[in-house]
Design an enzyme around this catalytic site. Structure first.
Site, PDB file in Angstrom:
ATOM      1  CE  LYS A 109      -3.704  -1.985   2.924  1.00  0.00           C
ATOM      2  NZ  LYS A 109      -4.854  -1.835   2.031  1.00  0.00           N
ATOM      3  NE  ARG A 159     -10.777 -10.089  -1.465  1.00  0.00           N
ATOM      4  CZ  ARG A 159     -11.120  -9.166  -2.364  1.00  0.00           C
ATOM      5  NH1 ARG A 159     -11.398  -9.530  -3.607  1.00  0.00           N
ATOM      6  NH2 ARG A 159     -11.183  -7.895  -2.036  1.00  0.00           N
TER       7      ARG A 159
END
Length: 460
Positions: free
Chosen positions: A238, A312
């Protein structure tokens, strides 16, 4: 932890400052009915009964007050005036505090663990004629404060061990059984959790926490929470601005732990199964890579399209485990996608569900307790965006479209067909303060989920 139980007490006629709610619409009539001294005080204070305004009225050796009532009763309807009041005991004229007692309590909560000299918080005791309200309001305030504290704690002090310890503390309080699978022991049974967490240093090894409580003869309820204690993005790192708040990426786990505590505290007739997959998405020589193909507990192979779509993955293994015991309902919380925040902003968790009745129950509970959420489509046609040419599924959709939906569709692949399941993509964070709600960690969807579960699994 704030002693909320001491701040909300049954009204048995104790000496207290009485606060009268006045609506803006009814202000003129109220003012006309007041003696000249009160009218003068109101004029001097420019009190117009706007929501949150407070007027102090001396009465002999004590004082009473009037305040601008919120347009409708709700959990935050008293929060604005609470902070303006000095220490003391109070009652709300008329029907009592109503739902506003919740915000009154939370107005006393601060995350001050790291402050050398925390500001003192005036203790304002609220009396309520509704004795039955006390225990649940206190429990909800405690659960909300727990979420806030867990999320606000920096990642250095809220690693896998500390997050697991938070679940263990809740288990101990309620006499629940707890099982923790750690580190290398995850490799065979929970390979995606192991892969996401393997780059972290050994002291911060990944784990799966499982808590079980209740009569095995009761309907099985599985609650799952994403526990990424810090998300660097992995090798798909990020940018710094996106990493600043990533201590909150375990916010789903915080919600799930708090909700489990509420379920057990209320002694709902369920067989509770709490699952918290915990990992740090770190960067090291053995970090999982874009293009890797991971095994999953379910047997599906997963191509990694983006290492920053790691939540996820850990949820996939946990949802598979939850489904193996044939639960009547699976509910998961996760700070899963920026796409949900772009669509709905910080206050509204995105609700996905494979069962319309379950979705309707959650939305009805959300409306009833003023804990908003918004249903988003679990649009099956978008599953094509997760196709892989080399594996059963890709973990990240192509093109950037419908990011929250494709993430939910990924999770759905790990939920047993026919099992009612709801997924809350929650922010777990408040970017700017509001009365009773400081900037930082926040419980969003927690009270609605608990209200739904109480209705669905009513005692008796």
């Amino acid at each position: 932890m704030t002693d909320f139980a001491a701040l909300l007490q049954p009204d048995r006629g104790q000496t207290a400052h009485e606060l009268t709610p006045v609506t803006e619409k009814g202000f003129d009539d109220w003012l006309k009915a007041q003696p000249a001294t009160v009218r003068t005080l109101a004029a001097a204070a420019r009190f117009k009964a706007k929501p949150g305004e407070l007027l102090i009225v001396p009465t002999g050796d004590s004082w009473s007050g009037a305040f601008g009532a919120a347009k409708k009763d709700g959990p935050w309807s008293l929060a604005a005036i609470t902070a303006k009041l000095p220490e003391g005991t109070y009652r709300i004229a008329g029907d009592g505090p109503g739902a506003g007692a919740f915000g009154w309590l939370l107005s006393h909560h601060r995350f001050d663990r790291y402050l050398a000299k925390p500001d003192p918080i005036a203790q304002r005791i609220l009396l309520t004629p509704d004795v039955a309200q006390v225990a649940e309001t206190v429990a909800l305030a405690e659960a909300t404060a727990l979420v806030r504290d867990l999320v606000d704690t920096p990642a250095a002090d809220m690693g896998p061990a500390e997050l697991a310890a938070a679940a263990e503390a809740v288990a101990k309080k309620h006499g629940a059984d707890i099982r923790i699978t750690r580190g290398d022991d995850l490799t065979t049974g929970y390979p995606m959790i192991a892969a996401v967490g393997r780059a972290a240093i050994r002291e911060r090894a990944p784990r799966l926490v499982e808590l079980e409580w209740g009569n095995p003869a009761h309907p099985r309820l599985a609650i799952v929470g994403k526990g990424i204690v810090f998300d660097s993005g992995g090798l798909d790192i990020k940018p710094p601005s996106a990493m600043l708040a990533m201590k909150k990426d375990m916010g789903g786990a915080a919600h799930a732990i708090a909700l489990a505590g509420l379920v057990m505290g209320a002694r709902l007739p369920v067989r509770l199964h709490l699952l918290i997959p915990i990992a740090e998405n770190a960067i090291a020589g053995d970090a999982f890579r874009p293009g890797d193909i991971l095994k999953s507990r379910k047997g599906l192979s997963v191509e990694i399209g983006n290492t920053d779509a790691e939540g996820r993955l850990v949820l996939g293994d946990a949802l598979t485990r939850a489904g193996e015991d044939k639960p009547a309902l699976i509910l998961d919380f996760a700070t899963l996608t920026g796409a949900a925040r772009v669509a709905l902003g910080p206050d509204l968790p995105g609700l996905f569900a494979n069962d319309d009745a379950l979705a309707a129950d959650l939305l009805a509970a959300s409306e009833a307790v003023s804990d908003p959420m918004w249903r988003l489509p679990l649009w099956g046609d978008y599953a094509d965006m997760l196709k892989s040419t080399v594996a059963d599924i890709n973990n990240a959709g192509e093109g950037g479209f419908a990011g929250a939906t494709t993430a939910a569709l990924f999770l759905q692949r790990f939920v047993p067909e026919g099992t009612p399941w709801a997924h809350l993509d929650t922010f777990a964070w408040r970017p700017s303060p509001k009365p009773g709600r400081p900037k930082g960690g926040e419980a969003l969807g927690l009270r609605a989920a608990f209200a739904m579960l109480k209705t669905r699994f009513a005692a008796g």
